[in-house]
Design an enzyme around this catalytic site. Structure first.
Site, PDB file in Angstrom:
ATOM      1  N   TYR A  69       0.867  -1.180   0.000  1.00 28.83           N
ATOM      2  CA  TYR A  69       0.000   0.000   0.000  1.00 28.83           C
ATOM      3  C   TYR A  69       0.904   1.229   0.000  1.00 28.83           C
ATOM      4  CZ  TYR A  69      -3.933  -3.029   1.347  1.00 28.83           C
ATOM      5  OH  TYR A  69      -4.901  -3.998   1.394  1.00 28.83           O
ATOM      6  N   GLY A 221     -18.001  -1.357  -1.925  1.00 31.03           N
ATOM      7  CA  GLY A 221     -18.938  -2.203  -2.659  1.00 31.03           C
ATOM      8  C   GLY A 221     -18.401  -2.554  -4.033  1.00 31.03           C
TER       9      GLY A 221
END
Ligand SMILES: NC(=O)c1ccc[n+]([C@@H]2O[C@H](COP(=O)([O-])OP(=O)(O)OC[C@H]3O[C@@H](n4cnc5c(N)ncnc54)[C@H](OP(=O)(O)O)[C@@H]3O)[C@@H](O)[C@H]2O)c1
Length: 301
Positions: A69, A221
Protein backbone atom coordinates in the site's frame (compact mmCIF):
# COMPACT_ATOMS: atom_id res chain seq x y z
CA UNK A 1 -24.87 11.13 20.64
CA UNK A 2 -22.61 12.37 17.83
CA UNK A 3 -20.23 10.20 15.83
CA UNK A 4 -17.30 11.77 17.67
CA UNK A 5 -18.43 10.43 21.04
CA UNK A 6 -19.04 6.85 19.92
CA UNK A 7 -15.98 4.67 20.34
CA UNK A 8 -15.04 1.27 18.99
CA UNK A 9 -16.21 -0.28 22.29
CA UNK A 10 -19.75 -0.09 20.92
CA UNK A 11 -19.15 -3.11 18.66
CA UNK A 12 -17.23 -5.22 21.19
CA UNK A 13 -14.14 -7.32 20.61
CA UNK A 14 -12.95 -10.58 19.03
CA UNK A 15 -9.83 -12.64 19.55
CA UNK A 16 -7.31 -13.26 16.79
CA UNK A 17 -5.53 -16.15 18.48
CA UNK A 18 -4.50 -14.69 21.84
CA UNK A 19 -4.84 -11.09 20.63
CA UNK A 20 -8.01 -9.17 21.43
CA UNK A 21 -9.16 -6.70 18.74
CA UNK A 22 -11.99 -4.18 18.41
CA UNK A 23 -14.56 -5.51 15.94
CA UNK A 24 -14.46 -2.14 14.24
CA UNK A 25 -10.95 -1.80 12.92
CA UNK A 26 -9.28 0.30 10.27
CA UNK A 27 -7.97 -0.47 6.76
CA UNK A 28 -4.84 1.49 5.82
CA UNK A 29 -5.11 1.23 2.04
CA UNK A 30 -6.74 4.65 1.58
CA UNK A 31 -4.13 6.53 3.61
CA UNK A 32 -1.66 6.92 0.78
CA UNK A 33 -3.58 8.83 -1.85
CA UNK A 34 -6.59 9.35 -4.02
CA UNK A 35 -7.67 7.72 -7.27
CA UNK A 36 -7.91 4.10 -8.22
CA UNK A 37 -6.15 1.92 -5.71
CA UNK A 38 -3.17 3.97 -4.61
CA UNK A 39 -1.80 5.54 -7.74
CA UNK A 40 -2.81 9.16 -8.29
CA UNK A 41 -2.29 12.15 -6.03
CA UNK A 42 -0.39 11.34 -2.84
CA UNK A 43 -2.34 12.07 0.34
CA UNK A 44 -1.75 14.98 2.69
CA UNK A 45 0.71 13.50 5.16
CA UNK A 46 -0.61 15.28 8.28
CA UNK A 47 -4.19 14.38 7.42
CA UNK A 48 -3.34 10.69 7.13
CA UNK A 49 -1.43 10.83 10.41
CA UNK A 50 -4.45 12.55 12.01
CA UNK A 51 -6.69 9.71 10.81
CA UNK A 52 -4.43 7.15 12.49
CA UNK A 53 -4.29 9.15 15.74
CA UNK A 54 -8.05 9.46 15.73
CA UNK A 55 -8.54 5.73 15.11
CA UNK A 56 -6.52 4.86 18.19
CA UNK A 57 -8.18 7.62 20.25
CA UNK A 58 -11.57 6.16 19.35
CA UNK A 59 -10.52 2.74 20.58
CA UNK A 60 -9.63 0.99 17.32
CA UNK A 61 -7.16 -1.80 18.15
CA UNK A 62 -7.04 -3.56 14.77
CA UNK A 63 -5.26 -2.00 11.79
CA UNK A 64 -5.00 -3.79 8.45
CA UNK A 65 -2.09 -2.81 6.22
CA UNK A 66 0.44 -4.06 3.64
CA UNK A 67 3.87 -3.01 2.36
CA UNK A 68 2.31 -2.82 -1.10
CA UNK A 69 0.00 0.00 0.00
CA UNK A 70 2.01 2.93 -1.28
CA UNK A 71 1.75 5.88 -3.66
CA UNK A 72 4.59 7.91 -5.14
CA UNK A 73 5.26 9.71 -1.83
CA UNK A 74 3.41 7.80 0.87
CA UNK A 75 3.69 4.37 2.43
CA UNK A 76 0.88 3.09 4.65
CA UNK A 77 3.33 1.23 6.86
CA UNK A 78 5.59 4.24 7.26
CA UNK A 79 2.61 6.45 8.16
CA UNK A 80 1.48 3.91 10.77
CA UNK A 81 4.99 3.76 12.23
CA UNK A 82 5.33 7.56 12.31
CA UNK A 83 1.88 8.15 13.78
CA UNK A 84 1.67 5.36 16.31
CA UNK A 85 5.09 4.05 17.38
CA UNK A 86 5.87 3.29 20.13
CA UNK A 87 2.73 1.24 19.59
CA UNK A 88 0.05 0.91 22.27
CA UNK A 89 0.25 -2.56 23.89
CA UNK A 90 -3.27 -3.42 22.77
CA UNK A 91 -2.82 -2.47 19.10
CA UNK A 92 -2.86 -5.39 16.66
CA UNK A 93 -1.39 -4.72 13.22
CA UNK A 94 -2.26 -7.21 10.50
CA UNK A 95 -0.40 -7.18 7.21
CA UNK A 96 -0.58 -9.10 3.96
CA UNK A 97 1.96 -10.69 1.63
CA UNK A 98 1.61 -12.37 -1.74
CA UNK A 99 1.04 -9.51 -4.20
CA UNK A 100 4.09 -7.78 -5.56
CA UNK A 101 4.67 -4.20 -6.75
CA UNK A 102 7.95 -2.84 -8.08
CA UNK A 103 9.40 0.47 -6.90
CA UNK A 104 7.42 2.44 -9.47
CA UNK A 105 4.21 0.91 -8.17
CA UNK A 106 3.55 -1.42 -11.10
CA UNK A 107 2.08 -4.78 -10.20
CA UNK A 108 4.37 -7.66 -10.97
CA UNK A 109 3.90 -11.36 -10.72
CA UNK A 110 2.99 -12.60 -7.26
CA UNK A 111 5.67 -13.54 -4.76
CA UNK A 112 7.14 -17.03 -4.94
CA UNK A 113 7.13 -18.98 -1.66
CA UNK A 114 10.88 -18.42 -1.25
CA UNK A 115 10.36 -14.64 -1.57
CA UNK A 116 7.85 -14.39 1.27
CA UNK A 117 10.50 -14.08 3.97
CA UNK A 118 11.78 -10.93 2.25
CA UNK A 119 8.24 -9.55 2.06
CA UNK A 120 7.67 -10.24 5.76
CA UNK A 121 10.98 -8.57 6.59
CA UNK A 122 10.01 -5.53 4.52
CA UNK A 123 6.88 -5.16 6.69
CA UNK A 124 8.98 -5.57 9.85
CA UNK A 125 11.39 -2.82 8.74
CA UNK A 126 8.66 -0.40 7.69
CA UNK A 127 6.54 -0.92 10.79
CA UNK A 128 9.58 -0.92 13.06
CA UNK A 129 8.75 -4.19 14.76
CA UNK A 130 10.61 -7.42 15.40
CA UNK A 131 7.55 -9.59 14.89
CA UNK A 132 4.25 -9.18 13.06
CA UNK A 133 0.97 -9.80 14.92
CA UNK A 134 -0.99 -11.25 12.00
CA UNK A 135 0.16 -11.97 8.45
CA UNK A 136 -2.27 -12.95 5.70
CA UNK A 137 -1.28 -14.88 2.66
CA UNK A 138 -3.15 -12.99 -0.08
CA UNK A 139 -3.87 -15.71 -2.65
CA UNK A 140 -3.01 -14.59 -6.17
CA UNK A 141 -5.12 -16.97 -8.24
CA UNK A 142 -2.90 -19.97 -7.46
CA UNK A 143 -4.94 -23.16 -7.31
CA UNK A 144 -3.12 -24.49 -4.25
CA UNK A 145 -1.85 -22.21 -1.48
CA UNK A 146 0.04 -25.01 0.30
CA UNK A 147 3.55 -23.97 -0.71
CA UNK A 148 3.06 -20.27 0.02
CA UNK A 149 1.22 -20.87 3.27
CA UNK A 150 3.83 -23.45 4.28
CA UNK A 151 6.52 -20.80 3.84
CA UNK A 152 4.63 -18.44 6.16
CA UNK A 153 4.09 -21.23 8.67
CA UNK A 154 7.89 -21.63 8.83
CA UNK A 155 8.27 -17.90 9.54
CA UNK A 156 5.69 -18.26 12.30
CA UNK A 157 7.70 -21.11 13.78
CA UNK A 158 10.80 -18.89 13.56
CA UNK A 159 9.01 -16.20 15.64
CA UNK A 160 8.66 -13.54 12.93
CA UNK A 161 4.87 -13.91 12.87
CA UNK A 162 2.45 -14.44 15.74
CA UNK A 163 -0.68 -15.56 13.83
CA UNK A 164 -1.59 -16.44 10.26
CA UNK A 165 -4.54 -15.55 8.05
CA UNK A 166 -5.48 -16.10 4.43
CA UNK A 167 -7.18 -13.80 1.94
CA UNK A 168 -9.01 -14.13 -1.36
CA UNK A 169 -9.82 -17.79 -0.72
CA UNK A 170 -12.43 -20.49 -1.16
CA UNK A 171 -13.36 -23.06 1.50
CA UNK A 172 -10.93 -25.61 0.03
CA UNK A 173 -8.03 -23.20 0.59
CA UNK A 174 -8.97 -22.80 4.22
CA UNK A 175 -8.92 -26.57 4.69
CA UNK A 176 -5.59 -26.76 2.85
CA UNK A 177 -4.03 -24.10 5.08
CA UNK A 178 -5.41 -25.58 8.29
CA UNK A 179 -3.68 -28.86 7.49
CA UNK A 180 -0.40 -26.90 7.72
CA UNK A 181 -0.91 -24.40 10.57
CA UNK A 182 -3.74 -22.67 12.50
CA UNK A 183 -5.63 -19.93 10.66
CA UNK A 184 -7.03 -17.13 12.86
CA UNK A 185 -8.60 -14.99 10.17
CA UNK A 186 -9.91 -14.97 6.59
CA UNK A 187 -10.12 -11.73 4.61
CA UNK A 188 -12.39 -11.79 1.55
CA UNK A 189 -14.37 -9.31 -0.52
CA UNK A 190 -17.84 -8.99 0.98
CA UNK A 191 -20.54 -6.33 0.90
CA UNK A 192 -24.27 -5.77 1.16
CA UNK A 193 -24.49 -5.18 -2.59
CA UNK A 194 -22.31 -8.09 -3.65
CA UNK A 195 -23.62 -11.63 -3.42
CA UNK A 196 -21.05 -14.38 -3.99
CA UNK A 197 -22.11 -17.78 -2.62
CA UNK A 198 -18.47 -18.80 -2.18
CA UNK A 199 -17.74 -15.87 0.12
CA UNK A 200 -21.01 -16.47 2.01
CA UNK A 201 -19.91 -20.07 2.50
CA UNK A 202 -16.47 -19.00 3.74
CA UNK A 203 -18.12 -16.60 6.21
CA UNK A 204 -20.35 -19.42 7.49
CA UNK A 205 -17.48 -21.91 7.90
CA UNK A 206 -15.39 -19.29 9.71
CA UNK A 207 -18.28 -18.67 12.12
CA UNK A 208 -18.63 -22.38 12.86
CA UNK A 209 -14.92 -22.72 13.52
CA UNK A 210 -14.42 -19.52 15.52
CA UNK A 211 -12.22 -17.96 12.83
CA UNK A 212 -12.50 -14.23 12.15
CA UNK A 213 -14.02 -13.19 8.82
CA UNK A 214 -12.76 -9.78 7.67
CA UNK A 215 -14.60 -8.22 4.71
CA UNK A 216 -12.81 -5.84 2.37
CA UNK A 217 -14.60 -3.33 0.07
CA UNK A 218 -17.61 -3.40 2.41
CA UNK A 219 -18.03 0.37 1.95
CA UNK A 220 -16.64 0.62 -1.57
CA UNK A 221 -18.94 -2.20 -2.66
CA UNK A 222 -18.87 -2.89 -6.36
CA UNK A 223 -16.70 0.20 -6.92
CA UNK A 224 -13.91 -1.78 -5.24
CA UNK A 225 -10.51 -0.20 -5.70
CA UNK A 226 -12.12 2.89 -7.22
CA UNK A 227 -13.40 3.94 -3.79
CA UNK A 228 -16.60 4.79 -1.97
CA UNK A 229 -19.62 4.07 -4.10
CA UNK A 230 -22.52 6.48 -4.43
CA UNK A 231 -24.66 3.80 -6.10
CA UNK A 232 -26.38 2.66 -2.93
CA UNK A 233 -29.27 0.27 -3.04
CA UNK A 234 -32.71 1.77 -2.22
CA UNK A 235 -32.94 -0.43 0.89
CA UNK A 236 -29.56 0.79 2.13
CA UNK A 237 -30.74 4.37 1.65
CA UNK A 238 -34.07 3.67 3.38
CA UNK A 239 -32.38 2.08 6.42
CA UNK A 240 -29.89 4.96 6.55
CA UNK A 241 -32.73 7.48 6.54
CA UNK A 242 -34.62 5.59 9.25
CA UNK A 243 -31.61 5.73 11.58
CA UNK A 244 -30.37 9.17 10.54
CA UNK A 245 -27.01 7.71 9.51
CA UNK A 246 -25.03 7.52 6.28
CA UNK A 247 -25.20 4.68 3.72
CA UNK A 248 -21.56 3.86 4.53
CA UNK A 249 -22.56 3.29 8.16
CA UNK A 250 -25.37 0.95 7.15
CA UNK A 251 -22.94 -0.98 4.94
CA UNK A 252 -20.50 -1.43 7.84
CA UNK A 253 -23.24 -2.28 10.35
CA UNK A 254 -24.72 -4.88 8.01
CA UNK A 255 -21.38 -6.74 7.89
CA UNK A 256 -21.09 -6.66 11.68
CA UNK A 257 -24.57 -8.19 11.95
CA UNK A 258 -23.48 -11.27 9.98
CA UNK A 259 -21.86 -12.81 13.07
CA UNK A 260 -19.72 -11.97 16.10
CA UNK A 261 -16.68 -13.23 14.18
CA UNK A 262 -17.03 -10.55 11.48
CA UNK A 263 -14.48 -7.74 11.86
CA UNK A 264 -14.87 -4.48 9.94
CA UNK A 265 -11.80 -2.74 8.46
CA UNK A 266 -13.27 0.27 6.63
CA UNK A 267 -10.60 2.30 4.89
CA UNK A 268 -10.49 6.08 4.74
CA UNK A 269 -8.11 9.00 4.51
CA UNK A 270 -10.75 11.34 5.93
CA UNK A 271 -10.90 11.99 9.71
CA UNK A 272 -14.67 12.66 9.59
CA UNK A 273 -15.34 9.41 7.75
CA UNK A 274 -13.18 7.62 10.33
CA UNK A 275 -15.39 8.84 13.20
CA UNK A 276 -18.49 7.91 11.22
CA UNK A 277 -17.18 4.43 10.49
CA UNK A 278 -16.32 3.77 14.13
CA UNK A 279 -19.78 5.01 15.13
CA UNK A 280 -21.32 2.46 12.75
CA UNK A 281 -20.42 -0.13 15.38
CA UNK A 282 -23.18 1.29 17.58
CA UNK A 283 -25.86 0.94 14.90
CA UNK A 284 -28.33 -1.86 15.67
CA UNK A 285 -30.37 -3.04 12.70
CA UNK A 286 -33.75 -4.66 13.29
CA UNK A 287 -34.58 -8.17 12.07
CA UNK A 288 -36.92 -6.60 9.53
CA UNK A 289 -34.22 -4.23 8.25
CA UNK A 290 -31.76 -7.10 7.93
CA UNK A 291 -34.31 -9.18 6.05
CA UNK A 292 -34.98 -6.31 3.63
CA UNK A 293 -31.28 -5.69 3.05
CA UNK A 294 -30.69 -9.41 2.49
CA UNK A 295 -33.60 -9.67 0.07
CA UNK A 296 -32.25 -6.72 -1.93
CA UNK A 297 -28.84 -8.39 -1.96
CA UNK A 298 -30.33 -11.64 -3.27
CA UNK A 299 -32.20 -9.76 -5.95
CA UNK A 300 -29.19 -7.74 -7.10
CA UNK A 301 -26.97 -10.83 -6.76
N1 LIG B 1 -7.24 -8.66 1.06
C1 LIG B 1 -7.38 -7.92 -0.01
O1 LIG B 1 -7.22 -8.37 -1.13
C2 LIG B 1 -7.77 -6.47 0.15
C3 LIG B 1 -8.12 -5.73 -0.98
C4 LIG B 1 -8.47 -4.40 -0.79
C5 LIG B 1 -8.48 -3.83 0.47
N2 LIG B 1 -8.11 -4.59 1.56
C6 LIG B 1 -8.13 -4.03 2.94
O2 LIG B 1 -9.48 -3.75 3.25
C7 LIG B 1 -9.59 -2.39 3.72
C8 LIG B 1 -10.98 -1.87 3.34
O3 LIG B 1 -11.04 -1.71 1.94
P1 LIG B 1 -11.05 -0.29 1.25
O4 LIG B 1 -10.33 0.68 2.11
O5 LIG B 1 -10.56 -0.42 -0.13
O6 LIG B 1 -12.56 -0.07 1.02
P2 LIG B 1 -13.79 0.35 1.89
O7 LIG B 1 -13.51 0.51 3.30
O8 LIG B 1 -14.85 -0.58 1.46
O9 LIG B 1 -14.09 1.77 1.21
C9 LIG B 1 -13.13 2.79 1.18
C10 LIG B 1 -13.64 3.86 0.25
O10 LIG B 1 -14.87 4.36 0.76
C11 LIG B 1 -14.70 5.72 1.17
N3 LIG B 1 -15.28 5.85 2.51
C12 LIG B 1 -14.85 5.27 3.66
N4 LIG B 1 -15.63 5.61 4.70
C13 LIG B 1 -16.59 6.43 4.19
C14 LIG B 1 -17.68 7.12 4.74
N5 LIG B 1 -17.97 7.04 6.05
N6 LIG B 1 -18.46 7.87 3.92
C15 LIG B 1 -18.21 7.97 2.61
N7 LIG B 1 -17.16 7.34 2.02
C16 LIG B 1 -16.36 6.58 2.79
C17 LIG B 1 -13.22 6.01 1.17
O11 LIG B 1 -12.96 7.32 0.75
P3 LIG B 1 -12.37 8.43 1.80
O12 LIG B 1 -10.92 8.10 1.95
O13 LIG B 1 -12.65 9.70 1.12
O14 LIG B 1 -13.15 8.25 3.07
C18 LIG B 1 -12.69 5.01 0.14
O15 LIG B 1 -12.78 5.55 -1.17
C19 LIG B 1 -8.42 -1.69 3.02
O16 LIG B 1 -8.13 -0.45 3.61
C20 LIG B 1 -7.35 -2.73 3.12
O17 LIG B 1 -6.76 -2.68 4.41
C21 LIG B 1 -7.77 -5.90 1.40
Amino acid sequence: MTSETITADAAGTWKLGDLSVSRVGFGAMRLTGSAAFHFGTPSDRQRSIAVLHKAVELGVTHIDTAAFYFSALRSANELINTALAPYPDDLVIATKVGPYRDYSGEWGTSARPDQLRGHVEENLRQLGRDHLDVVYLRRMRQDSIAEHFGALAELREAGLIRHLGISGVEPRHLAEAQAIAPVVSVQNQYAVDRLDPVDDEVLRICGEQGIAFVPFYAVAGKAGAEGGTTAHDDEVLAVARAHGVSPAQVRIAWTLHQGPHVLAIPGTGNPDHLAENVAAGALRLTADELARLNAAREQAG
